[in-house]
Design a protein around this motif. Structure first.
Motif, short mmCIF file in Angstrom:
data_model
loop_
_atom_site.label_atom_id
_atom_site.label_comp_id
_atom_site.label_asym_id
_atom_site.label_seq_id
_atom_site.Cartn_x
_atom_site.Cartn_y
_atom_site.Cartn_z
N ALA A 30 0.72 -1.11 0.16
CA ALA A 30 -0.16 -0.05 0.14
C ALA A 30 0.82 1.04 -0.02
O ALA A 30 0.38 2.32 -0.85
CB ALA A 30 -0.96 0.06 1.27
N ALA A 31 1.80 1.20 0.77
CA ALA A 31 2.88 2.70 0.86
C ALA A 31 3.63 2.75 -0.29
O ALA A 31 3.49 3.78 -0.89
CB ALA A 31 3.88 2.29 2.09
N LEU A 32 4.03 1.65 -0.99
CA LEU A 32 4.55 1.82 -2.49
C LEU A 32 3.58 2.20 -3.56
O LEU A 32 3.92 3.08 -4.37
CB LEU A 32 5.30 0.37 -2.89
N SER A 33 2.38 1.64 -3.39
CA SER A 33 1.43 2.25 -4.45
C SER A 33 1.06 3.66 -4.17
O SER A 33 0.96 4.29 -5.04
CB SER A 33 0.13 1.15 -4.39
N LEU A 34 0.86 3.88 -3.00
CA LEU A 34 0.64 5.56 -2.65
C LEU A 34 1.85 6.43 -3.20
O LEU A 34 1.44 7.39 -3.80
CB LEU A 34 0.46 5.68 -1.21
N ARG A 35 2.85 5.82 -3.05
CA ARG A 35 4.08 6.86 -3.47
C ARG A 35 4.01 6.86 -5.34
O ARG A 35 4.31 7.99 -5.79
CB ARG A 35 5.42 6.15 -3.19
N ALA A 36 3.80 5.74 -5.71
CA ALA A 36 3.88 5.71 -7.28
C ALA A 36 2.76 5.89 -8.03
O ALA A 36 2.84 5.89 -9.36
CB ALA A 36 4.75 4.62 -7.56
N GLY A 90 -8.03 -15.21 -8.02
CA GLY A 90 -8.74 -13.79 -8.35
C GLY A 90 -8.55 -12.53 -7.41
O GLY A 90 -8.38 -11.69 -7.72
N PHE A 91 -8.50 -13.11 -6.08
CA PHE A 91 -7.95 -11.88 -5.22
C PHE A 91 -6.71 -11.44 -5.37
O PHE A 91 -6.30 -10.21 -5.14
CB PHE A 91 -8.09 -12.51 -3.62
N ALA A 92 -5.85 -12.25 -5.71
CA ALA A 92 -4.32 -11.96 -5.94
C ALA A 92 -4.27 -11.07 -7.24
O ALA A 92 -3.67 -10.06 -7.20
CB ALA A 92 -3.38 -13.24 -6.31
N ILE A 93 -5.06 -11.33 -8.18
CA ILE A 93 -5.19 -10.29 -9.51
C ILE A 93 -5.92 -9.03 -8.88
O ILE A 93 -5.48 -8.16 -9.59
CB ILE A 93 -5.97 -11.14 -10.68
N ALA A 94 -6.95 -9.06 -8.16
CA ALA A 94 -7.38 -7.64 -7.83
C ALA A 94 -6.38 -6.96 -7.00
O ALA A 94 -6.19 -5.61 -7.45
CB ALA A 94 -8.50 -7.90 -6.82
N ALA A 95 -5.46 -7.72 -6.05
CA ALA A 95 -4.38 -6.82 -5.51
C ALA A 95 -3.28 -6.18 -6.34
O ALA A 95 -2.99 -4.95 -6.34
CB ALA A 95 -3.52 -7.55 -4.35
N ALA A 96 -3.09 -7.07 -7.41
CA ALA A 96 -2.10 -6.57 -8.28
C ALA A 96 -2.64 -5.41 -9.24
O ALA A 96 -1.93 -4.34 -9.46
CB ALA A 96 -1.63 -7.72 -9.19
N ALA A 97 -3.69 -5.45 -9.47
CA ALA A 97 -4.27 -4.31 -10.36
C ALA A 97 -4.45 -3.20 -9.46
O ALA A 97 -4.19 -2.03 -9.97
CB ALA A 97 -6.00 -4.81 -10.80
N ALA A 98 -4.74 -3.21 -8.32
CA ALA A 98 -4.86 -1.98 -7.51
C ALA A 98 -3.45 -1.40 -7.22
O ALA A 98 -3.02 -0.28 -7.28
CB ALA A 98 -5.32 -2.06 -6.12
N GLU A 99 -2.34 -2.29 -7.24
CA GLU A 99 -1.04 -1.82 -7.23
C GLU A 99 -0.44 -0.98 -8.28
O GLU A 99 0.13 -0.14 -8.29
CB GLU A 99 -0.16 -3.02 -6.65
N LEU A 100 -1.23 -1.63 -9.54
CA LEU A 100 -0.79 -0.77 -10.59
C LEU A 100 -1.78 0.56 -11.09
O LEU A 100 -1.61 0.91 -12.08
CB LEU A 100 -0.99 -1.91 -11.86
#
Length: 402
Positions: free
Chosen positions: A176-182, A219-229
């Motif tokens: 989450a922290a990495l996602s917020l930064r980038a 499916g949950f892992a794909i959702a997490a990866a999509a949010a990270e991008l």
């Protein structure tokens, strides 16, 4: 895509041993990690252990002639994408809040312009002490991301808040922290992604249902990866007991018809990834009361087809730019997937072989080997942990919809 780099500062506390598992999770997530080990942390874990797990040099002192000739503490403070202090002891939090730099760890923290995530762990009374709470408030005001400790039993024999969160939960905070930064630079920023996951349960009576072995993990892992991008992610989840990924909008359903309605309500979307193992059939008339045994006479279950969510979405006027289906097969995996691609009218089929004992080789497991089937051909991937499959798939999707 740039590989995220984590600088892990290991403080002095019994919870330092959990840093080993955290390093393993960071590396499994495809990130690199370097460690700074404090004097206190070295009382609980050795530099050699951290070096072996991270496969990088471990830094322990401000007075290393070679490193400091090259301004090592400045370089350490600037080269990371995120600094994680774990465990963050009461002493470390106090020094961070006061701007004290009397060790390599505190000097790095004072010299950095990199985001900092602090993961406190300490005795319950130390955590609840006015001074510690004042320090945490100051750190948060200064922009440090301080997560609350868990409640639980501690090594000192007391119980309450102060226990270090489990490494998997810390890993979620790191993402989450990495996602917020980038986020403003992420490839799926501004894109809306619709994902279905898990099984559906089709009631026979109030206590029985038709279902399958899908765990929802992929499916949950794909959702997490999509949010990270950077995507706006809407996850339509069947009946599974999995935590909602950070930054994901979750919609819970039980039956195939409920899932179809939720998919319709979530449109329009730029990308739809239908991972859920939707039951093909349901009972035409589910009983209102529990069906009883009647002298050995078997009840007649009249089945009817459920809506075909993937095929329906392919012909919808709001059809996503990229429509992806999944195919769980037990034989002739690629041939069946190619036939499904043509039959359903989608863009890609992600196929996997679930022919292990009771489907448990993939369904319910942690790893997956998939084939990406398109009109242009087949791309086969070796078996990987499901979170790595998810990230690799979402990177491929991001390239396709740029």
């Amino acid at each position: 895509m740039k590989t995220p780099h984590i600088l892990l500062i290991v403080g002095g506390g019994i919870a330092a041993y959990k840093a080993c598992e955290l390093i393993r999770l960071i590396r499994r997530a495809g990130m690199t990690v370097r460690c700074v080990l404090t004097d206190g942390g070295a009382q609980f874990i050795t530099p050699m252990t951290l070096a072996a797990l991270s496969e990088n040099e471990v830094f322990t002192t401000l007075w290393d002639l070679k490193n400091e000739t090259e301004m090592g503490h400045i370089q350490l403070s600037r080269e990371a994408d995120l600094i994680v202090v774990c465990p963050a002891t009461a002493d470390l939090l106090a020094k961070m809040a006061a701007g004290i730099s009397d060790s390599l760890a505190t000097t790095v923290l004072l010299a950095t312009d990199t985001p900092v995530l602090a993961v406190p762990a300490m005795n319950v009374r130390m955590w609840q002490h006015t001074a510690t709470q004042r320090n945490v408030t100051q750190l948060r005001a200064d922009g440090v991301r301080v997560i609350d400790p868990d409640d639980g039993a501690m090594a000192c024999g007391e119980f309450g808040p102060g226990r270090l969160p489990e490494p998997a939960a810390i890993m979620t905070e790191i993402r989450a922290a990495l996602s917020l930064r980038a986020r403003e630079h992420l490839p799926l920023q501004g894109k809306r992604v619709l994902i279905t996951a898990g099984p559906t349960h089709e009631p026979i009576d109030p206590v029985r249902y038709i279902a399958n072995r899908s765990s929802g993990k992929q499916g949950f892992a794909i959702a997490a990866a999509a949010a990270e991008l950077g995507a706006e992610v809407h996850l339509i989840a069947g009946p599974v007991q999995l935590p909602t990924p950070t930054g994901v909008h979750r919609h819970n359903v039980e039956t195939a018809r409920e899932m179809a309605a939720a998919v319709d309500a979530a449109l329009p979307a730029d990308v739809a990834i239908l991972v859920a193992a939707v039951a093909d059939w349901r009972t035409a008339d589910s009983a209102q009361q529990k069906i009883k045994k009647t002298g050995g006479v078997l009840p007649a279950l009249r089945l009817t087809e459920n809506p075909d969510i993937l095929a329906g979405l392919a012909t919808d006027a709001r059809r996503p730019e990229l429509l992806i289906g999944f195919a769980a097969e037990t034989e002739n995996v690629i041939a069946h997937a190619q036939a499904k691609l043509a039959r359903k009218g989608c863009d890609w089929i992600v196929a996997n072989d679930v022919s292990g004992p009771n489907g448990q080789s993939v369904m319910g497991g942690s790893d997956n080997a998939v084939h990406i089937v398109t009109r242009d051909g087949v791309e086969s991937w070796d078996s990987l942990p499901k979170d790595q499959v998810a990230r690799k798939l979402m990177e491929k999707i991001a390239d396709a919809v740029r």
